[in-house]
Design a protein around this motif. Structure first.
Motif, PDB file in Angstrom:
ATOM      1  N   ARG A 208       1.653 -17.679 -29.598  1.00  0.00           N
ATOM      2  CA  ARG A 208       1.014 -18.236 -28.403  1.00  0.00           C
ATOM      3  C   ARG A 208       0.224 -19.496 -28.736  1.00  0.00           C
ATOM      4  O   ARG A 208       0.226 -20.464 -27.968  1.00  0.00           O
ATOM      5  N   LYS A 221       2.749 -20.364 -16.704  1.00  0.00           N
ATOM      6  CA  LYS A 221       3.582 -19.303 -17.291  1.00  0.00           C
ATOM      7  C   LYS A 221       4.855 -19.839 -17.918  1.00  0.00           C
ATOM      8  O   LYS A 221       5.370 -19.264 -18.879  1.00  0.00           O
ATOM      9  N   TYR A 222       5.369 -20.966 -17.404  1.00  0.00           N
ATOM     10  CA  TYR A 222       6.619 -21.503 -17.933  1.00  0.00           C
ATOM     11  C   TYR A 222       6.417 -22.397 -19.161  1.00  0.00           C
ATOM     12  O   TYR A 222       7.376 -22.892 -19.730  1.00  0.00           O
ATOM     13  N   GLN A 224       4.550 -21.169 -21.699  1.00  0.00           N
ATOM     14  CA  GLN A 224       4.167 -20.178 -22.696  1.00  0.00           C
ATOM     15  C   GLN A 224       5.436 -19.640 -23.361  1.00  0.00           C
ATOM     16  O   GLN A 224       6.536 -19.848 -22.854  1.00  0.00           O
ATOM     17  N   ASN A 226       8.674 -17.898 -24.164  1.00  0.00           N
ATOM     18  CA  ASN A 226       9.534 -17.116 -23.271  1.00  0.00           C
ATOM     19  C   ASN A 226       9.905 -15.758 -23.846  1.00  0.00           C
ATOM     20  O   ASN A 226      10.545 -14.951 -23.175  1.00  0.00           O
ATOM     21  N   PRO A 230       3.993 -13.525 -20.108  1.00  0.00           N
ATOM     22  CA  PRO A 230       3.065 -14.648 -19.901  1.00  0.00           C
ATOM     23  C   PRO A 230       1.724 -14.215 -19.320  1.00  0.00           C
ATOM     24  O   PRO A 230       1.612 -13.187 -18.661  1.00  0.00           O
ATOM     25  N   GLY A 242       2.737 -10.638 -14.692  1.00  0.00           N
ATOM     26  CA  GLY A 242       2.261 -11.215 -15.935  1.00  0.00           C
ATOM     27  C   GLY A 242       0.899 -10.648 -16.292  1.00  0.00           C
ATOM     28  O   GLY A 242       0.323  -9.848 -15.546  1.00  0.00           O
TER      29      GLY A 242
END
Length: 331
Positions: A208, A221-222, A224, A226, A230, A242
Motif C-alpha cells: 500500500r 480506490k482505483y 490503490q 488492485n 481498497p 471497501g
C-alpha cells in the motif's frame, strides 16, 4: 475445547476474519534455519503470490497480510454478494482454474450443448462450488496445500507441513477491524524484522505504501493496489464496498503505532494523535496494547460488547467467550 468452524465463521455476524496458519515443523517455514544455515526466505514470496492469486478466483478480498518466519496472518473479507451474482458459467470457470472439475463441467465451460439431465448435474455441482468460492476454509486450504507440496518437493520429504487447523477470529466492527489490520501489518516490526512499515517485506502495508507514493490521489480506490481490498473512507451510509477508513489515515495510524512499538524508541505518547483513533473512540493505551497482543488477548469473536452479544445470539452460543477482554479494550 476446539470450536467447530461454523461457530467461528458466520457471515450473518460479519464478513471480516483474521486467520493465522502456522508451520508444524521445527525448521523455519521461511527465513534462515540457524542450525543448517539453509535459507527459506524465498518461500515467503510463494505465500504472498499464492494469496494474491487466490483473491482473483475466490469471492474473498484481502484486507491485510503478513508472511512471517514460521506462520502467516491474513485479514479476509467474504464478498457474498459477488459470489451470488456470478453466473453458473463464471463459477465453473473460476473453480476450474484451481481444480480439474468433471468431464461434464469441462464441457459446460467450453459452452458445448448439454442434455437436460447433464445440465442439472452440472448446476447441482456449480451450486456447491459457489459456496466453496466464498468459504474461508477453502481459501486457506487452497493456499496451504499448494505451499506444502512445493515445500515438500524442495525438501525431498513427505508429511505434514502446516498445523491441522488455522486460527480464525471474527472481526465484528470497525474498531476490531482497524486494530487487527494494524496488528497484522506491524508483525515484522514487533519481530524486529523491519524498522518501518514501508520496509516490511511481504506485508500488505508495504504494498500500500509503494502504491500510495506513486498515486496522485492515494485515497481514490482505483489508485490503490488492485490485489488488496481498497480503502474507501467512512461515508455516512451502510458499510461501503471497501474498507471504512481513508488510506492516508490508516497509513498514518500504522506509522504512529509502529514508532511506539519499537523497543529502541522512547515510546512517549505523542500529542499529535492520528484522528482515526478519536473517530473510532479507542483509548490510546488500549490501542497500543491491542496492536501488540491482538491474537493472544482476544478469542474467536472480537468487537464491542454489543456486537459480541449480538453475534453470539445469532450463532446460538450460550456462553460469551472473550467478553471481559472486549469490554475492557473495545468499549
Amino acid at each position: 475445547m476446539t470450536k467447530a468452524r461454523k461457530q467461528q465463521i458466520s457471515l450473518e455476524s460479519t464478513p471480516y476474519y483474521h486467520c493465522v496458519t502456522r508451520c508444524v515443523r521445527r525448521a523455519f517455514l521461511c527465513g534462515e534455519d540457524r542450525q543448517t544455515g539453509q535459507s527459506f526466505e524465498h518461500r515467503r514470496g510463494w505465500i504472498e503470490d499464492r494469496l494474491l492469486e487466490l483473491q482473483t478466483v475466490f469471492a474473498i478480498d484481502i484486507a491485510a497480510y503478513a508472511v512471517m518466519s514460521n506462520h502467516y496472518h491474513v485479514v479476509l473479507h467474504v464478498n457474498k454478494a459477488q459470489a451470488e451474482n456470478w453466473s453458473e458459467l463464471e463459477v465453473a470457470e473460476r473453480w476450474q482454474q484451481l481444480f480439474k472439475g468433471t468431464l461434464l463441467t469441462q464441457k459446460f465451460a467450453r459452452k458445448e450443448k448439454l442434455e437436460p439431465a447433464e445440465y442439472d448435474a452440472v448446476s447441482e455441482l456449480v451450486a456447491v462450488w459457489r459456496k466453496r468460492l466464498m468459504d474461508i476454509s477453502w481459501f486457506i486450504r487452497c493456499t496451504n496445500e499448494f505451499i506444502a507440496r512445493k515445500a515438500n518437493e524442495e525438501d525431498q520429504c513427505t508429511g505434514r507441513f502446516w498445523e491441522g487447523r488455522f486460527k480464525s477470529q471474527a472481526l465484528l466492527d470497525e474498531k476490531a477491524l482497524a486494530a487487527c489490520m494494524a496488528y497484522v501489518d506491524l508483525n515484522p516490526i514487533r519481530a524486529a524484522m523491519a524498522e518501518t512499515p514501508e520496509t516490511s517485506e511481504y506485508t500488505s502495508v508495504k504494498s500500500r505504501c509503494e502504491k500510495a507514493k506513486a498515486a496522485t490521489s492515494p485515497n481514490h480506490k482505483y489508485q490503490q493496489p488492485n490485489t488488496l481490498m481498497p480503502f474507501v473512507g467512512n461515508p455516512r451510509e451502510p458499510m461501503p464496498e471497501g474498507l471504512p477508513f481513508k488510506l492516508t489515515e490508516y497509513l498514518e495510524l500504522v506509522d504512529w503505532t509502529g514508532r511506539h512499538l519499537r523497543s529502541d524508541k522512547p515510546g512517549a505518547i505523542d500529542s499529535k494523535l492520528p484522528l482515526i483513533l478519536n473517530r473510532l473512540g479507542i483509548d490510546i493505551k488500549h490501542w497500543l496494547y491491542m496492536t501488540q497482543h491482538f491474537e493472544s488477548r482476544f478469542k474467536g469473536l472480537v468487537g464491542s460488547v454489543y456486537s459480541l452479544k449480538k453475534a453470539c445470539q445469532s450463532l446460538g452460543m450460550k456462553r460469551i467467550s472473550g467478553l471481559s477482554a472486549c469490554s475492557e479494550l473495545m468499549e
